[in-house]
Design a protein around this motif. Structure first.
Motif, short mmCIF file in Angstrom:
data_model
loop_
_atom_site.label_atom_id
_atom_site.label_comp_id
_atom_site.label_asym_id
_atom_site.label_seq_id
_atom_site.Cartn_x
_atom_site.Cartn_y
_atom_site.Cartn_z
N MET A 19 -57.70 -14.05 -15.78
CA MET A 19 -58.34 -13.13 -14.89
C MET A 19 -58.23 -11.74 -15.51
O MET A 19 -57.18 -11.33 -15.97
CB MET A 19 -57.65 -13.17 -13.53
CG MET A 19 -58.19 -12.17 -12.58
SD MET A 19 -57.43 -12.24 -10.95
CE MET A 19 -57.58 -13.95 -10.59
N LYS A 20 -59.33 -11.04 -15.50
CA LYS A 20 -59.38 -9.71 -16.09
C LYS A 20 -58.74 -8.70 -15.14
O LYS A 20 -58.97 -8.76 -13.94
CB LYS A 20 -60.82 -9.29 -16.36
CG LYS A 20 -61.50 -10.11 -17.42
CD LYS A 20 -62.91 -9.63 -17.62
CE LYS A 20 -63.62 -10.48 -18.65
NZ LYS A 20 -65.01 -10.06 -18.80
N PRO A 21 -58.00 -7.75 -15.68
CA PRO A 21 -57.46 -6.68 -14.83
C PRO A 21 -58.58 -5.71 -14.46
O PRO A 21 -59.66 -5.73 -15.04
CB PRO A 21 -56.43 -6.01 -15.73
CG PRO A 21 -56.84 -6.34 -17.11
CD PRO A 21 -57.54 -7.66 -17.06
N TYR A 22 -58.30 -4.86 -13.49
CA TYR A 22 -59.26 -3.82 -13.13
C TYR A 22 -59.44 -2.89 -14.33
O TYR A 22 -58.46 -2.46 -14.93
CB TYR A 22 -58.77 -2.99 -11.94
CG TYR A 22 -58.90 -3.68 -10.62
CD1 TYR A 22 -60.15 -3.82 -10.03
CD2 TYR A 22 -57.79 -4.14 -9.94
CE1 TYR A 22 -60.30 -4.44 -8.80
CE2 TYR A 22 -57.91 -4.75 -8.70
CZ TYR A 22 -59.16 -4.90 -8.13
OH TYR A 22 -59.29 -5.51 -6.93
N PRO A 23 -60.68 -2.57 -14.69
CA PRO A 23 -60.93 -1.67 -15.83
C PRO A 23 -61.10 -0.22 -15.37
O PRO A 23 -61.27 0.06 -14.19
CB PRO A 23 -62.25 -2.21 -16.39
CG PRO A 23 -62.97 -2.71 -15.17
CD PRO A 23 -61.90 -3.24 -14.25
N ASN B 12 -67.14 -15.97 -13.16
CA ASN B 12 -66.94 -14.53 -13.08
C ASN B 12 -66.89 -14.07 -11.63
O ASN B 12 -66.04 -13.27 -11.26
CB ASN B 12 -68.05 -13.78 -13.81
CG ASN B 12 -67.91 -13.90 -15.32
OD1 ASN B 12 -66.84 -14.20 -15.82
ND2 ASN B 12 -69.00 -13.68 -16.01
N ARG C 95 -59.46 -11.95 -7.63
CA ARG C 95 -58.78 -10.68 -7.90
C ARG C 95 -58.74 -9.81 -6.65
O ARG C 95 -57.71 -9.19 -6.35
CB ARG C 95 -59.47 -9.95 -9.05
CG ARG C 95 -58.75 -8.66 -9.44
CD ARG C 95 -59.32 -8.01 -10.65
NE ARG C 95 -60.67 -7.57 -10.39
CZ ARG C 95 -61.50 -7.11 -11.31
NH1 ARG C 95 -61.11 -7.05 -12.57
NH2 ARG C 95 -62.71 -6.74 -11.01
N SER D 254 -50.28 -8.79 -14.43
CA SER D 254 -49.68 -8.84 -15.76
C SER D 254 -48.34 -9.59 -15.71
O SER D 254 -48.04 -10.42 -16.58
CB SER D 254 -49.47 -7.42 -16.29
OG SER D 254 -48.76 -7.44 -17.49
N ARG E 187 -49.02 -13.21 -15.42
CA ARG E 187 -49.52 -13.74 -16.69
C ARG E 187 -48.36 -14.00 -17.65
O ARG E 187 -48.33 -15.01 -18.35
CB ARG E 187 -50.52 -12.77 -17.31
CG ARG E 187 -51.27 -13.33 -18.50
CD ARG E 187 -52.32 -12.37 -19.05
NE ARG E 187 -53.27 -11.95 -18.03
CZ ARG E 187 -53.35 -10.71 -17.54
NH1 ARG E 187 -52.54 -9.77 -17.96
NH2 ARG E 187 -54.25 -10.42 -16.64
N GLY F 23 -63.66 -15.35 -10.14
CA GLY F 23 -62.55 -14.53 -10.63
C GLY F 23 -62.48 -13.19 -9.92
O GLY F 23 -61.40 -12.72 -9.56
N GLU F 24 -63.65 -12.57 -9.72
CA GLU F 24 -63.71 -11.29 -9.00
C GLU F 24 -63.20 -11.46 -7.57
O GLU F 24 -62.41 -10.64 -7.08
CB GLU F 24 -65.16 -10.79 -8.99
CG GLU F 24 -65.38 -9.54 -8.18
CD GLU F 24 -64.95 -8.28 -8.90
OE1 GLU F 24 -64.68 -7.29 -8.20
OE2 GLU F 24 -64.90 -8.29 -10.13
N ASN G 64 -52.96 -4.61 -11.11
CA ASN G 64 -52.94 -4.96 -12.54
C ASN G 64 -51.52 -5.25 -13.01
O ASN G 64 -51.29 -6.17 -13.79
CB ASN G 64 -53.54 -3.83 -13.38
CG ASN G 64 -55.05 -3.83 -13.34
OD1 ASN G 64 -55.67 -4.72 -12.77
ND2 ASN G 64 -55.65 -2.82 -13.94
#
Length: 125
Positions: A1-5, A102, A109, A20, A23, A105-106, A16
Motif C-alpha cells: 500500500m502506498k503512503p500518502y504523497p 488501486n 488506506r 511503515s 510494513r 488500496g485507496e 504513514n
C-alpha cells in the motif's frame, strides 16, 4: 500500500508512520518464513497462487510451533485428519485488475487512516 504523497497533514503523516511500522513487521515475518521455507525465494506464480502458498506456509509454520515440531523428520510421527480443500477460480477472475486494486488500496488506506487517528490513536508524534 502506498503512503500518502506530497504535503501532508499531521494525521496523514501519522498514518504513514503506522503503515511503515506495519510494513516493517510484515517484512520481518516474511524474512523468517523465507529462511524456513526456501520456496519463497523462488516464487514465480500468479498473485492468487502466491497468496495461497503464503497462507499455507503461515498455517504450517504456526502448526509446527504449536506442536513444538522444529525438525522436519518429526513430521512422520503426526497423524493429521484428512483435509479436503477445493480451490476454484474462473479464468475471467484472473484478469488484470490494476485499477480495481488501486481503488481498493485507496479505500483501505482511508479506513486505516480513520482507525489510526480516531479509533485507536496510540500516542501521536
Amino acid at each position: 500500500m502506498k503512503p500518502y504523497p506530497g504535503n501532508l497533514t499531521k494525521n496523514e503523516r501519522f498514518t504513514n508512520y503506522r503503515l511503515s511500522r506495519g510494513r516493517i513487521v510484515i517484512e520481518c515475518v516474511f524474512g523468517h518464513l523465507s529462511r524456513r521455507w526456501k520456496i519463497l525465494g523462488h516464487l514465480t506464480t500468479e498473485e492468487y497462487t502466491t497468496r495461497l502458498i503464503l497462507k499455507s506456509l503461515v498455517h504450517l509454520h504456526n502448526f509446527l510451533r504449536v506442536s513444538r515440531l522444529n525438525d522436519p523428520d518429526e513430521l512422520t510421527e503426526i497423524e493429521a485428519p484428512p483435509v479436503d480443500i477445493q480451490y476454484s477460480r474462473s479464468l475471467s477472475a484472473q484478469e488484470d485488475h490494476s485499477n480495481y486494486n488501486n481503488r481498493e488500496g485507496e479505500l483501505t488506506r482511508r479506513k486505516l487512516h480513520y482507525y489510526f487517528n480516531y479509533i485507536n490513536p496510540v500516542h501521536k508524534r
